[in-house]
Write an enzyme that holds these catalytic residues in place. Structure first.
Site, PDB file in Angstrom:
ATOM      1  N   GLU A   1       0.314  -1.222   5.940  1.00 56.25           N
ATOM      2  CA  GLU A   1       1.367  -0.667   6.791  1.00 56.25           C
ATOM      3  C   GLU A   1       1.256   0.841   6.933  1.00 56.25           C
ATOM      4  O   GLU A   1       1.546   1.406   8.003  1.00 56.25           O
ATOM      5  CB  GLU A   1       2.744  -1.034   6.221  1.00 56.25           C
TER       6      GLU A   1
ATOM      7  N   ASP B   1       0.847  -1.192   0.000  1.00 54.92           N
ATOM      8  CA  ASP B   1       0.000   0.000   0.000  1.00 54.92           C
ATOM      9  C   ASP B   1       0.886   1.246   0.000  1.00 54.92           C
ATOM     10  O   ASP B   1       2.023   1.231   0.467  1.00 54.92           O
ATOM     11  CB  ASP B   1      -0.952   0.013   1.202  1.00 54.92           C
TER      12      ASP B   1
END
Length: 370
Positions: free
Chosen positions: A137, A76
């Protein structure tokens, strides 16, 4: 890098994957699966929860019960979809590759997965290898933290493919991160005819913000930041509500506990206000242990054989998934990713010439960590 490798990495960067774009994140996971085809790698795909994308657990190497080498990458990014078309186009300028997420951390994830695949194919891993690829994350790993901690408890080492810092330095310690939300409720009133009847929530919030900012102590490595404030409904109305988040960074577990108590224990200056504080430590401090130091010096010796000097950065202010593994006592080497700069900005780039030697370092670590 070969032209084919560069084309593959370009595809990764063009596949924009901000954390909350489930489709984009899952497309990235599909690219990892494609990368692993025909390799002796067992793959477990974990369906996303909490409105997030999927995660992957890749297993390879010796089929034994000994503790594994855990490698972690997140796919991400922070850049919204469309960034690559306008604000940060994919391009090469000299030795720099620009694009959203290239530095944090798509290039690193791609070449570390390549190293993992090569070791799996050659059968040269020193231990069982587990590669965890995560979708969350950048928002603190709310879905995958339990997975990370479970895998860490069964691992001898953890390698984190966050980018190198300040010229390619690896990371052996990070501050812990706390996140809190503060809400102040006052009493609304007309700002002209009923001013005395009101209790200004923004005014009370401002006093709380001053108290929170005063908790910063650079000598101890403690910082507190209020970066956003939301309140009020109209310019001529005494505001009933005001809310703001708090970012906390600490170097030690003890300071994390002390500052958490202080922030959660805030009280209104006037009993006419209601103050609600929620939150806590999002990531525990990643302190450099003897085990982590030994891991670093082993990596440093391998880097010297490859032909470059591996340097450890001073304690890093930002958190990563390495905070979770280090807090469990697992020797953790972070920042093994690409050299570059501009994470989370529109000047983000990776240094192309750093890819080959760092890929080789990851390969050698997987082959030599006994």
């Amino acid at each position: 890098m070969t032209s084919h490798s560069l084309d593959t990495l370009f595809t990764w960067i063009r596949t924009e994957s901000p954390t909350h774009d489930v489709a984009g994140v899952n497309l990235m996971m599909d690219l990892v699966l494609d990368q692993m085809k025909d390799a002796p790698v067992a793959i477990e795909r974990i369906k996303g929860e909490q409105g997030l994308g999927d995660a992957l657990i890749l297993r390879a190497g010796p089929q034994t019960d000994e503790p594994a080498i855990l490698i972690m990458s997140h796919l991400d990014t922070v850049h919204p979809v469309g960034t690559i078309q306008k604000d940060l186009p994919l391009r090469i300028e000299g030795d720099r590759l620009y694009g959203p997420g290239v530095y944090d951390m798509k290039a690193s994830a791609w070449y570390c997965l390549e190293a993992f695949k090569e070791v799996a194919r050659k059968g040269t891993a020193a231990r069982p290898m587990i590669y965890l690829v995560t979708p969350d994350e950048e928002i603190g790993s709310p879905m995958t933290r339990p997975i990370i901690e479970d895998l860490a408890r069964r691992s001898a080492y953890a390698l984190v493919t966050e980018p190198g810092r300040d010229g390619g330095k690896v990371v052996t310690s990070r501050k812990g991160v706390g996140r809190f939300d503060v809400h102040v409720e006052g009493r609304p009133a007309h700002a002209g005819s009923r001013h005395a009847d009101g209790r200004n929530a923004i005014y009370e919030a401002a006093r709380q913000i001053l108290a929170i900012e005063a908790m910063t102590d650079y000598a101890r490595g403690v910082t507190t930041t209020v970066g956003m404030v939301s309140g009020g409904t109209a310019v001529n109305t005494i505001p009933q509500h005001c809310s703001f988040p708090v970012d906390l960074r600490v170097e030690t577990v003890a300071d994390g506990e002390a500052l958490t108590r202080a922030i959660l224990g805030l009280k209104p200056h006037n009993p006419d206000f209601k103050l609600t504080v929620t939150g806590g430590m999002n990531r525990p401090p990643y302190e450099r242990t003897e085990g982590t130091s030994k891991l670093f010096y082993h990596a440093k010796s391998l880097a010297a054989e490859i032909g470059f000097d591996l340097v450890s950065a001073p304690k890093v202010g930002g958190g990563s998934d390495g905070n979770f593994t280090a807090a469990l006592g697992v020797p953790t080497l972070d920042g093994i990713g690409i050299d570059g700069d501009g994470a989370h900005t529109l000047q983000e780039y990776g240094v192309i010439s750093s890819i080959a030697p760092r890929r080789e370092l990851v390969k050698r670590l997987l082959e030599t960590l006994r």
